[in-house]
Design an enzyme around this catalytic site. Structure first.
Site, PDB file in Angstrom:
ATOM      1  N   VAL A  62       0.811  -1.225   0.000  1.00  0.00           N
ATOM      2  CA  VAL A  62       0.000   0.000   0.000  1.00  0.00           C
ATOM      3  C   VAL A  62       0.843   1.274   0.000  1.00  0.00           C
ATOM      4  CG1 VAL A  62      -2.002  -1.100   1.101  1.00  0.00           C
ATOM      5  CG2 VAL A  62      -0.278   0.044   2.529  1.00  0.00           C
ATOM      6  N   TYR A 153       2.171   6.555  15.042  1.00  0.00           N
ATOM      7  CA  TYR A 153       1.009   5.672  14.851  1.00  0.00           C
ATOM      8  C   TYR A 153      -0.299   6.406  15.160  1.00  0.00           C
ATOM      9  CZ  TYR A 153      -1.844   1.408  15.386  1.00  0.00           C
ATOM     10  OH  TYR A 153      -2.813   0.438  15.281  1.00  0.00           O
ATOM     11  N   ALA A 155      -0.864   9.606  15.114  1.00  0.00           N
ATOM     12  CA  ALA A 155      -1.107  10.632  14.081  1.00  0.00           C
ATOM     13  C   ALA A 155      -1.638   9.983  12.803  1.00  0.00           C
ATOM     14  CB  ALA A 155       0.178  11.406  13.795  1.00  0.00           C
ATOM     15  N   ILE A 186      -6.368  -5.342  20.843  1.00  0.00           N
ATOM     16  CA  ILE A 186      -6.836  -6.613  20.284  1.00  0.00           C
ATOM     17  C   ILE A 186      -5.685  -7.625  20.325  1.00  0.00           C
ATOM     18  CG2 ILE A 186      -7.803  -7.728  18.220  1.00  0.00           C
ATOM     19  CD1 ILE A 186      -9.621  -5.475  19.411  1.00  0.00           C
TER      20      ILE A 186
HETATM   21  N1  LIG Z   1      -3.926  -5.395  17.162  1.00  0.00           N
HETATM   22  C1  LIG Z   1      -4.430  -4.323  17.732  1.00  0.00           C
HETATM   23  O1  LIG Z   1      -4.538  -4.237  18.971  1.00  0.00           O
HETATM   24  C2  LIG Z   1      -4.916  -3.168  16.892  1.00  0.00           C
HETATM   25  C3  LIG Z   1      -5.559  -2.117  17.537  1.00  0.00           C
HETATM   26  C4  LIG Z   1      -6.009  -1.037  16.789  1.00  0.00           C
HETATM   27  C5  LIG Z   1      -5.822  -1.039  15.416  1.00  0.00           C
HETATM   28  N2  LIG Z   1      -5.181  -2.074  14.808  1.00  0.00           N
HETATM   29  C6  LIG Z   1      -5.005  -1.976  13.366  1.00  0.00           C
HETATM   30  O2  LIG Z   1      -5.541  -3.122  12.746  1.00  0.00           O
HETATM   31  C7  LIG Z   1      -4.838  -3.360  11.514  1.00  0.00           C
HETATM   32  C8  LIG Z   1      -4.378  -4.814  11.470  1.00  0.00           C
HETATM   33  O3  LIG Z   1      -3.503  -5.036  12.566  1.00  0.00           O
HETATM   34  P1  LIG Z   1      -3.113  -6.489  13.125  1.00  0.00           P
HETATM   35  O4  LIG Z   1      -3.197  -6.384  14.600  1.00  0.00           O
HETATM   36  O5  LIG Z   1      -3.846  -7.541  12.407  1.00  0.00           O
HETATM   37  O6  LIG Z   1      -1.555  -6.490  12.741  1.00  0.00           O
HETATM   38  P2  LIG Z   1      -0.659  -7.555  11.958  1.00  0.00           P
HETATM   39  O7  LIG Z   1       0.729  -7.031  12.078  1.00  0.00           O
HETATM   40  O8  LIG Z   1      -0.950  -8.931  12.431  1.00  0.00           O
HETATM   41  O9  LIG Z   1      -1.178  -7.428  10.453  1.00  0.00           O
HETATM   42  C9  LIG Z   1      -0.854  -6.333   9.619  1.00  0.00           C
HETATM   43  C10 LIG Z   1      -0.813  -6.812   8.188  1.00  0.00           C
HETATM   44  O10 LIG Z   1      -0.491  -5.685   7.345  1.00  0.00           O
HETATM   45  C11 LIG Z   1       0.467  -6.113   6.406  1.00  0.00           C
HETATM   46  N3  LIG Z   1       1.249  -4.983   5.889  1.00  0.00           N
HETATM   47  C12 LIG Z   1       2.269  -4.324   6.496  1.00  0.00           C
HETATM   48  N4  LIG Z   1       2.783  -3.401   5.683  1.00  0.00           N
HETATM   49  C13 LIG Z   1       2.076  -3.471   4.525  1.00  0.00           C
HETATM   50  C14 LIG Z   1       2.145  -2.785   3.277  1.00  0.00           C
HETATM   51  N5  LIG Z   1       3.076  -1.824   3.058  1.00  0.00           N
HETATM   52  N6  LIG Z   1       1.263  -3.101   2.299  1.00  0.00           N
HETATM   53  C15 LIG Z   1       0.346  -4.074   2.514  1.00  0.00           C
HETATM   54  N7  LIG Z   1       0.240  -4.782   3.667  1.00  0.00           N
HETATM   55  C16 LIG Z   1       1.105  -4.481   4.649  1.00  0.00           C
HETATM   56  C17 LIG Z   1       1.331  -7.124   7.152  1.00  0.00           C
HETATM   57  O11 LIG Z   1       2.097  -7.942   6.276  1.00  0.00           O
HETATM   58  C18 LIG Z   1       0.279  -7.880   7.956  1.00  0.00           C
HETATM   59  O12 LIG Z   1      -0.261  -8.970   7.228  1.00  0.00           O
HETATM   60  C19 LIG Z   1      -3.709  -2.329  11.462  1.00  0.00           C
HETATM   61  O13 LIG Z   1      -4.099  -1.228  10.678  1.00  0.00           O
HETATM   62  C20 LIG Z   1      -3.574  -1.921  12.915  1.00  0.00           C
HETATM   63  O14 LIG Z   1      -3.021  -0.627  13.033  1.00  0.00           O
HETATM   64  C21 LIG Z   1      -4.728  -3.136  15.515  1.00  0.00           C
END
Ligand SMILES: NC(=O)c1ccc[n+]([C@@H]2O[C@H](COP(=O)([O-])OP(=O)(O)OC[C@H]3O[C@@H](n4cnc5c(N)ncnc54)[C@H](O)[C@@H]3O)[C@@H](O)[C@H]2O)c1
Length: 246
Positions: A62, A153, A155, A186
């Site tokens: 992305v 993050y 921001a 999560i």
């Molecule tokens: N886990 C939490 O507590 C939490 C809380 C709030 C928000 N989020 C958000 O939820 C979303 C998913 O998080 P997660 O916990 O599953 O994390 P994760 O690290 O398990 O998954 C993130 C995914 O994004 C992919 N990714 C990274 N850089 C990328 C790029 N340049 N292009 C395409 N894909 C890319 C990774 O390969 C991975 O598969 C994120 O946006 C994260 O900020 C997570």
């Protein structure tokens, strides 16, 4: 028949979103995307095991404009339409503000915010032409409240919420909705690396006294992506166990 594209869906919340969209019948075709195509294999296999669901995968970084332009166009061709887009790809590079390098700042903003902008721009053109579509952005509770150690993050996620509202305003007249889900803490690979002391501190401020599951986030996304949310746009749904009540 609806087609959904979910960025960063090789694992974690992204994978759970793909499975929930498919299982609940919100999307019959799913395009699984991540930085490397082979990372998507497990998600694709899980989706194909669901009756009536078709799944394909794409390499889509992305943060790389050319990759997004090509990837979104290919995704729309795979099943002949693009009805649902979930901007889920995200990373953290935590540090205290006064120690934060510009490189850490740029990496997080490029993936979490510019990435969602690029995907929305490309998918938005297709959806506006079709006069229909639903975009769901995965923000975070820290995009609403800030968090020590996460200037970059928080921001990026605050910016993503503003991008969601602008998308809703610009595309609403063409039948395209845009909403965000703001998860709290999560259980996932992103959070399992945090020290126990940090996890205990987080638990102490969560009224429900437990962390969320990836499925909890996925269910909110499926609602916003579906026709059940036909008159819902520009909104942020918090999935945080009561950690923040804006
Ligand atoms: N886990 C939490 O507590 C939490 C809380 C709030 C928000 N989020 C958000 O939820 C979303 C998913 O998080 P997660 O916990 O599953 O994390 P994760 O690290 O398990 O998954 C993130 C995914 O994004 C992919 N990714 C990274 N850089 C990328 C790029 N340049 N292009 C395409 N894909 C890319 C990774 O390969 C991975 O598969 C994120 O946006 C994260 O900020 C997570």
């Amino acid at each position: 028949m609806k087609t959904a594209l979910v960025t960063g869906s090789a694992r974690g919340i992204g994978r759970a979103i793909c499975e929930e969209l498919a299982r609940s019948g919100v999307a019959q075709n799913v395009v699984v995307c991540d930085v490397k195509k082979e990372w998507c294999d497990e998600t694709v296999a899980a989706l194909r095991a669901i009756e009536g669901v078709k799944a394909e995968s794409l390499a889509l970084d992305v943060s790389d404009e050319a990759s997004v332009v090509a990837g979104v166009a290919e995704a729309a061709k795979l099943f002949g339409s693009l009805d649902i887009v979930v901007n889920n790809a995200g990373v953290t590079r935590d540090d205290l503000l006064v120690r934060m390098t510009a490189e850490k700042w740029d990496t997080v903003l490029d993936i979490n915010l510019k990435g969602a902008f690029l995907v929305t721009r490309e998918a938005g053109k297709i959806m506006m032409r079709a006069r229909s579509g639903s975009i769901v952005n995965i923000a975070s509770v820290v995009g609403l409240m800030g968090n020590a150690g996460q200037a970059n993050y928080s921001a990026s996620k605050g910016g993503l919420i503003a991008l969601t509202k602008t998308t809703a305003r610009e595309l609403g007249g063409r039948g395209v909705r845009a909403n965000a889900v703001a998860p709290g803490f999560i259980d996932s690979k992103m959070t399992e690396v945090l020290p126990d002391a940090v996890k205990q501190q987080m638990l102490s401020v969560i009224p429900m006294k437990k962390f969320g599951k990836v499925e909890d986030v996925a269910k909110a996304v499926a609602f916003l992506a579906s026709d059940n949310a036909a008159y819902v746009t520009g909104q942020v749904i918090s999935v945080n166990g009561g950690m923040l009540m804006p």
